[in-house]
Scaffold this active site. Structure first.
Site, PDB file in Angstrom:
ATOM      1  CG  ASP A  29      34.736  40.307  46.965  1.00  0.00           C
ATOM      2  OD1 ASP A  29      35.634  41.050  46.523  1.00  0.00           O
ATOM      3  OD2 ASP A  29      33.964  40.655  47.890  1.00  0.00           O
ATOM      4  CB  SER A  30      37.408  42.014  42.178  1.00  0.00           C
ATOM      5  OG  SER A  30      38.600  41.258  42.300  1.00  0.00           O
ATOM      6  CG  ASP A  82      38.033  38.746  48.942  1.00  0.00           C
ATOM      7  OD1 ASP A  82      38.117  39.015  50.146  1.00  0.00           O
ATOM      8  OD2 ASP A  82      37.890  39.602  48.047  1.00  0.00           O
ATOM      9  CE  LYS A  95      40.618  41.247  50.008  1.00  0.00           C
ATOM     10  NZ  LYS A  95      39.284  41.865  50.174  1.00  0.00           N
ATOM     11  CD  GLU A 126      34.996  44.140  51.122  1.00  0.00           C
ATOM     12  OE1 GLU A 126      34.005  44.838  51.420  1.00  0.00           O
ATOM     13  OE2 GLU A 126      35.303  43.869  49.949  1.00  0.00           O
ATOM     14  CD  GLU A 150      39.109  48.826  47.037  1.00  0.00           C
ATOM     15  OE1 GLU A 150      39.042  47.743  47.650  1.00  0.00           O
ATOM     16  OE2 GLU A 150      38.515  49.032  45.961  1.00  0.00           O
TER      17      GLU A 150
HETATM   18  O1  KIV Z   1      38.341  41.535  45.531  1.00  0.00           O
HETATM   19  C1  KIV Z   1      39.347  42.214  45.261  1.00  0.00           C
HETATM   20  O2  KIV Z   1      39.863  42.220  44.150  1.00  0.00           O
HETATM   21  C2  KIV Z   1      39.901  43.055  46.320  1.00  0.00           C
HETATM   22  C3  KIV Z   1      41.047  43.938  45.942  1.00  0.00           C
HETATM   23  C4  KIV Z   1      40.539  45.173  45.348  1.00  0.00           C
HETATM   24  C5  KIV Z   1      41.931  44.197  47.107  1.00  0.00           C
HETATM   25  O3  KIV Z   1      39.434  43.031  47.416  1.00  0.00           O
END
Ligand code: KIV
Length: 313
Positions: free
Chosen positions: A78-79, A117, A146, A148, A215
């Protein structure tokens, strides 16, 4: 989800001996020729002491390059919010955006495992919503998802894993809840915070995650957490004691030029290359040097004369 020879249900963690380690190393020599990675292979890398390499990617050409370079895991993070969509943080990223980016990446990666994500708001409300959104990412091409957090998110992990979808956890600095954490800063820096982190990691492992992103955690704490878990940890700003490392595409390749966190190492100057290319293009268009003779299509003299005669007549 792409078909793979191993299944999540058969994923068992193995401590492998030296012979198996050598065999594993030779199997890694021609990464491009290999079948798609499986979860049991990723689990075995921890036992073999083979570091797992993960990068983020958000588009087809980047994912193809990552896969060809032998990257093991590609996270459609999600970055993307900060790095490609122009948002101030990861929070505004939607499921539609995540699914679209995941699909583009998944179409390009024969070997690397693709992890979609789960954006903020896509899994917090209920187990049912979390499963439905994880299914969306899998239908878009993700091999795993993934999410969080721990605590109230542990039942979400159980529900998604129960639906047959592999889950990667994410602890330490979790950007989606950075306001609650007091900002984008390192976590687990007191004995009690480190104990909480370890307890959360164990709970997530128990719930069935196949790996865990750590992280912005002190290196010594991340090493303890990694040693305490059977599943592999993937560190970002968590030191060398993790079982693998991840960096954000735009950070590691120097596409982001501003201030970056201390853990970022730039391995290329892609922004500089792009700028040089664009400036050269603009200069040549303006000077008339581009397009040159070799860049234009030709027509025979007879056809051209006939056309020009038609124009005149
Ligand atoms: O969204 C992302 O890029 C991340 C990484 C920093 C692990 O969650």
């Amino acid at each position: 989800m792409r078909p793979r020879s191993g299944t999540y249900a058969t994923c068992t963690l193995r401590r492998v001996d030296k012979g198996a380690r050598a065999e594993h190393a030779s199997a890694m020599t021609d990464l491009r020729a290999r079948e798609p990675l499986t979860l049991p292979e990723i689990a075995a890398m921890k036992g073999a002491g083979t570091k797992i390499v993960m990068v983020t990617a958000y588009d087809h050409p980047s994912a193809r390059l990552a896969s060809e370079a032998g990257i093991d895991l590609i996270l459609v993070g999600d970055s993307a919010g900060n790095n490609v969509l122009g948002y101030p943080s990861t929070v505004p990223v939607t499921m539609d955006e995540s699914a679209m980016l995941t699909a583009a990446v998944a179409r390009a990666t024969p070997r690397a495992l693709v992890i979609g994500d789960m954006p903020f708001g896509s899994f917090q409300a209920s187990d049912a919503e979390a499963v439905a959104n994880a299914v969306r990412l899998v239908k878009a091409g993700a091999d795993a998802v993934k999410l969080e957090g721990a605590g109230p998110m542990v039942p979400r992990v159980r529900a998604i894993v129960g639906a047959g979808i592999p889950v990667m956890g994410h602890l330490g600095l979790t950007p989606q809840s950075s306001t609650m954490l007091g900002g984008m800063k390192a976590q687990g820096r007191t004995a009690s915070a480190a104990s909480r982190l370890l307890a959360d990691a164990r709970e997530l492992e128990e719930a069935g995650i196949f790996s865990l992103v750590l992280e912005s955690v002190p290196a010594r704490i991340a090493a303890h957490v990694s040693a305490a878990l059977r599943i592999p940890t993937i560190g970002i700003g968590a030191g060398p004691g993790c079982d693998g490392q991840v960096l954000v595409w735009h950070d590691l390749l120097g596409i982001n030029e501003g201030v970056t966190p201390r853990f970022v190492k730039r391995y290329a100057d892609v922004a500089g290359e792009i700028r040089r290319g664009l400036e050269a293009f603009a200069a040549e268009v303006r000077s008339g040097a581009y397009p040159a003779d070799e860049h234009v299509y030709k027509i025979s003299g007879d056809e051209l004369r006939a056309f020009e005669a038609e124009l005149e007549g």
